[in-house]
Design a protein around this motif. Structure first.
Motif, PDB file in Angstrom:
ATOM      1  N   LYS A 139      12.506  -2.820   2.304  1.00 15.94           N
ATOM      2  CA  LYS A 139      11.251  -3.561   2.161  1.00 15.94           C
ATOM      3  C   LYS A 139      10.236  -2.736   1.373  1.00 15.94           C
ATOM      4  CE  LYS A 139       7.658  -5.819   4.919  1.00 15.94           C
ATOM      5  NZ  LYS A 139       6.524  -5.205   4.251  1.00 15.94           N
ATOM      6  N   ALA A 189      11.139  -2.734  -2.297  1.00 18.66           N
ATOM      7  CA  ALA A 189      10.788  -4.008  -2.920  1.00 18.66           C
ATOM      8  C   ALA A 189       9.278  -4.087  -3.165  1.00 18.66           C
ATOM      9  CB  ALA A 189      11.248  -5.168  -2.050  1.00 18.66           C
ATOM     10  N   ASP A 190       8.489  -3.604  -2.207  1.00 17.42           N
ATOM     11  CA  ASP A 190       7.033  -3.590  -2.365  1.00 17.42           C
ATOM     12  C   ASP A 190       6.614  -2.690  -3.525  1.00 17.42           C
ATOM     13  OD1 ASP A 190       6.758  -5.325  -0.236  1.00 17.42           O
ATOM     14  OD2 ASP A 190       6.213  -3.753   1.207  1.00 17.42           O
ATOM     15  N   ASP A 205       8.433  -1.931  -6.180  1.00 25.04           N
ATOM     16  CA  ASP A 205       8.790  -2.633  -7.420  1.00 25.04           C
ATOM     17  C   ASP A 205       7.743  -3.677  -7.776  1.00 25.04           C
ATOM     18  OD1 ASP A 205      11.111  -1.387  -8.313  1.00 25.04           O
ATOM     19  OD2 ASP A 205      12.425  -2.675  -7.120  1.00 25.04           O
ATOM     20  N   THR A 206       7.349  -4.455  -6.795  1.00 24.05           N
ATOM     21  CA  THR A 206       6.364  -5.511  -7.031  1.00 24.05           C
ATOM     22  C   THR A 206       5.040  -4.927  -7.497  1.00 24.05           C
ATOM     23  OG1 THR A 206       7.404  -6.884  -5.345  1.00 24.05           O
ATOM     24  CG2 THR A 206       5.146  -7.443  -5.950  1.00 24.05           C
ATOM     25  N   ARG A 207       4.600  -3.869  -6.828  1.00 28.91           N
ATOM     26  CA  ARG A 207       3.321  -3.245  -7.171  1.00 28.91           C
ATOM     27  C   ARG A 207       3.333  -2.678  -8.588  1.00 28.91           C
ATOM     28  NH1 ARG A 207       2.763  -0.033  -2.866  1.00 28.91           N
ATOM     29  NH2 ARG A 207       3.620   1.747  -3.938  1.00 28.91           N
ATOM     30  N   TYR A 208       4.421  -2.002  -8.950  1.00 24.50           N
ATOM     31  CA  TYR A 208       4.477  -1.401 -10.284  1.00 24.50           C
ATOM     32  C   TYR A 208       4.686  -2.435 -11.384  1.00 24.50           C
ATOM     33  CZ  TYR A 208       3.809   3.377  -8.881  1.00 24.50           C
ATOM     34  OH  TYR A 208       3.245   4.534  -8.414  1.00 24.50           O
ATOM     35  N   LYS A 209       5.363  -3.526 -11.085  1.00 33.22           N
ATOM     36  CA  LYS A 209       5.485  -4.614 -12.067  1.00 33.22           C
ATOM     37  C   LYS A 209       4.115  -5.206 -12.346  1.00 33.22           C
ATOM     38  CE  LYS A 209      10.262  -5.952 -11.232  1.00 33.22           C
ATOM     39  NZ  LYS A 209      11.166  -6.986 -10.693  1.00 33.22           N
ATOM     40  N   ALA A 210       3.305  -5.342 -11.305  1.00 35.68           N
ATOM     41  CA  ALA A 210       1.955  -5.870 -11.473  1.00 35.68           C
ATOM     42  C   ALA A 210       1.094  -4.914 -12.294  1.00 35.68           C
ATOM     43  CB  ALA A 210       1.317  -6.121 -10.115  1.00 35.68           C
ATOM     44  N   CYS A 232       6.985   4.887 -10.599  1.00 31.99           N
ATOM     45  CA  CYS A 232       7.692   3.971  -9.704  1.00 31.99           C
ATOM     46  C   CYS A 232       8.940   4.645  -9.136  1.00 31.99           C
ATOM     47  CB  CYS A 232       8.060   2.698 -10.458  1.00 31.99           C
ATOM     48  SG  CYS A 232       8.916   1.461  -9.470  1.00 31.99           S
TER      49      CYS A 232
END
Length: 96
Positions: free
Chosen positions: A31, A34-35, A37-42, A85
């Motif tokens: 989890k 995944a968080d 990844d999401t944060r760095y994609k943003a 990341c």
């Protein structure tokens, strides 16, 4: 008889040190990864939007030197964010 490819892969696997990839991740670690990844994609999307707007403005103003600087900055930002990341994900994998 094994192919050259199969022999090369065996040598590679034998010489490769065991890494975190061989350890099992907990549900919490998955989890967290995944968080991250999401944060760095943003973060990357935000920087790309900002810099691409500046690149478009430099193109419209026909500022070749500024355009080169902005493109290089975009490249550096992508690299930096990818490294940050991976660093953060490696800390999670190690359990720190």
């Amino acid at each position: 008889m094994k192919s050259a490819y199969e022999l090369a892969m065996e040598r590679l696997n034998a010489s490769e040190p065991k890494t975190e990839k061989t350890t099992k991740l907990t549900a919490e670690q998955k989890k967290q990864l995944a968080d991250i990844d999401t944060r760095y994609k943003a973060k990357l999307a935000e920087r790309e939007i900002f810099l691409k707007q500046q690149i478009a403005a430099a193109q419209a103003a026909d500022q070749a030197e500024e355009l080169d600087k902005l493109r290089e900055e975009l490249r550096r930002e992508r690299t930096r964010l990818a490294e940050d990341c991976e660093d953060e994900k490696n800390r999670v994998r190690r359990g720190k």
